[in-house]
Design a protein around this motif. Structure first.
Motif, PDB file in Angstrom:
ATOM      1  N   THR A 117      10.416  39.077   8.597  1.00  0.00           N
ATOM      2  CA  THR A 117       9.349  39.553   7.948  1.00  0.00           C
ATOM      3  C   THR A 117       9.796  39.749   6.540  1.00  0.00           C
ATOM      4  O   THR A 117      11.093  39.951   6.201  1.00  0.00           O
ATOM      5  N   LYS A 118       8.865  40.020   5.593  1.00  0.00           N
ATOM      6  CA  LYS A 118       9.148  40.330   4.272  1.00  0.00           C
ATOM      7  C   LYS A 118       9.982  41.667   4.275  1.00  0.00           C
ATOM      8  O   LYS A 118      11.150  42.007   3.483  1.00  0.00           O
ATOM      9  N   ILE A 119       9.603  42.749   4.887  1.00  0.00           N
ATOM     10  CA  ILE A 119      10.012  44.001   5.190  1.00  0.00           C
ATOM     11  C   ILE A 119      11.467  43.810   5.726  1.00  0.00           C
ATOM     12  O   ILE A 119      12.429  44.406   5.013  1.00  0.00           O
ATOM     13  N   PHE A 163      13.024  48.940  -4.851  1.00  0.00           N
ATOM     14  CA  PHE A 163      11.944  50.113  -4.747  1.00  0.00           C
ATOM     15  C   PHE A 163      11.034  50.317  -5.948  1.00  0.00           C
ATOM     16  O   PHE A 163      10.140  51.088  -5.783  1.00  0.00           O
ATOM     17  N   ASP A 164      11.503  49.890  -7.259  1.00  0.00           N
ATOM     18  CA  ASP A 164      10.740  49.875  -8.158  1.00  0.00           C
ATOM     19  C   ASP A 164       9.294  48.985  -8.187  1.00  0.00           C
ATOM     20  O   ASP A 164       8.563  49.296  -9.090  1.00  0.00           O
ATOM     21  N   ASN A 165       9.450  48.194  -7.455  1.00  0.00           N
ATOM     22  CA  ASN A 165       8.603  47.022  -7.532  1.00  0.00           C
ATOM     23  C   ASN A 165       7.553  46.848  -6.273  1.00  0.00           C
ATOM     24  O   ASN A 165       6.870  45.990  -6.129  1.00  0.00           O
ATOM     25  N   LYS A 177       3.507  52.320   0.562  1.00  0.00           N
ATOM     26  CA  LYS A 177       3.599  52.130   1.764  1.00  0.00           C
ATOM     27  C   LYS A 177       4.621  51.270   2.188  1.00  0.00           C
ATOM     28  O   LYS A 177       5.542  51.497   3.173  1.00  0.00           O
ATOM     29  N   LEU A 178       5.077  50.142   1.298  1.00  0.00           N
ATOM     30  CA  LEU A 178       6.121  49.299   1.637  1.00  0.00           C
ATOM     31  C   LEU A 178       7.240  49.780   1.494  1.00  0.00           C
ATOM     32  O   LEU A 178       8.406  49.517   2.168  1.00  0.00           O
ATOM     33  N   ASN A 179       7.393  50.593   0.215  1.00  0.00           N
ATOM     34  CA  ASN A 179       8.649  51.519   0.184  1.00  0.00           C
ATOM     35  C   ASN A 179       8.930  52.040   1.186  1.00  0.00           C
ATOM     36  O   ASN A 179      10.085  52.351   1.562  1.00  0.00           O
ATOM     37  N   GLN A 180       8.170  52.930   1.744  1.00  0.00           N
ATOM     38  CA  GLN A 180       8.327  53.937   3.004  1.00  0.00           C
ATOM     39  C   GLN A 180       9.103  52.907   3.981  1.00  0.00           C
ATOM     40  O   GLN A 180      10.031  53.244   4.699  1.00  0.00           O
TER      41      GLN A 180
END
Length: 159
Positions: free
Chosen positions: A12-14, A37-39, A43-46
């Motif tokens: 996946t992207k994650i 992390f800046d982009n 929720k996705l950062n976490q």
């Protein structure tokens, strides 16, 4: 037509972002982590952070370096050349003592760490507690005050 990968789950992207983040931690490349992390939305950062921490679980050096990165102790690759990173060293000590970053303690911007699991901290050997208290200003805050600090930091990160 090639059957290579047929029937295999695709990353996946994650998964791809976690793989990249882990690689950047191993290479000690904060600028590349910034690109991740800046982009991303919070929720996705976490999710990327959780996956990265899980992947680095057995690599204490890289995991403690990541804590230094999140505490703004390491902002550029040249910071890796500095001989002393207090947050990174403290993170390593806490991890080796059985505390989990981002679960039992949290690195914060401004070269700070917040102990989230006070019971676990108090169960650490006295020499570890003494080292932490000697090297850092230990300030107790109420849950409400900690929440206000967290909200302020989140607002700062969203700008």
């Amino acid at each position: 037509m090639s059957g290579k990968g047929f029937g295999q789950p695709q990353p996946t992207k994650i998964d791809k972002l976690v793989e990249s983040a882990v690689r950047y931690c191993h290479k000690r490349h904060p600028e590349s982590l910034d690109q991740i992390f800046d982009n991303l939305p919070v929720k996705l950062n976490q999710q990327v952070l959780d996956g990265t921490v899980a992947a680095l679980k057995k690599d204490i050096d890289s995991l403690s370096w990541l804590c230094g990165y999140f505490a703004s102790e390491i902002n550029s690759t040249s910071d890796n050349d500095k001989p002393y990173h207090p947050i990174t060293l403290l993170s390593k000590l806490l991890i080796k003592s059985g505390m989990q970053p981002f679960v039992d303690f949290m690195p914060y911007i401004g070269c700070r760490i917040s102990i989230l699991n006070n019971d676990k901290f108090e169960a650490l050997p006295p020499r570890v507690q003494a080292a932490v208290k000697e090297a850092f200003d230990v300030v107790e805050t109420s849950g409400e005050e900690a929440q206000r600090i967290n909200e302020a930091l989140l607002r700062e990160l969203e700008v």
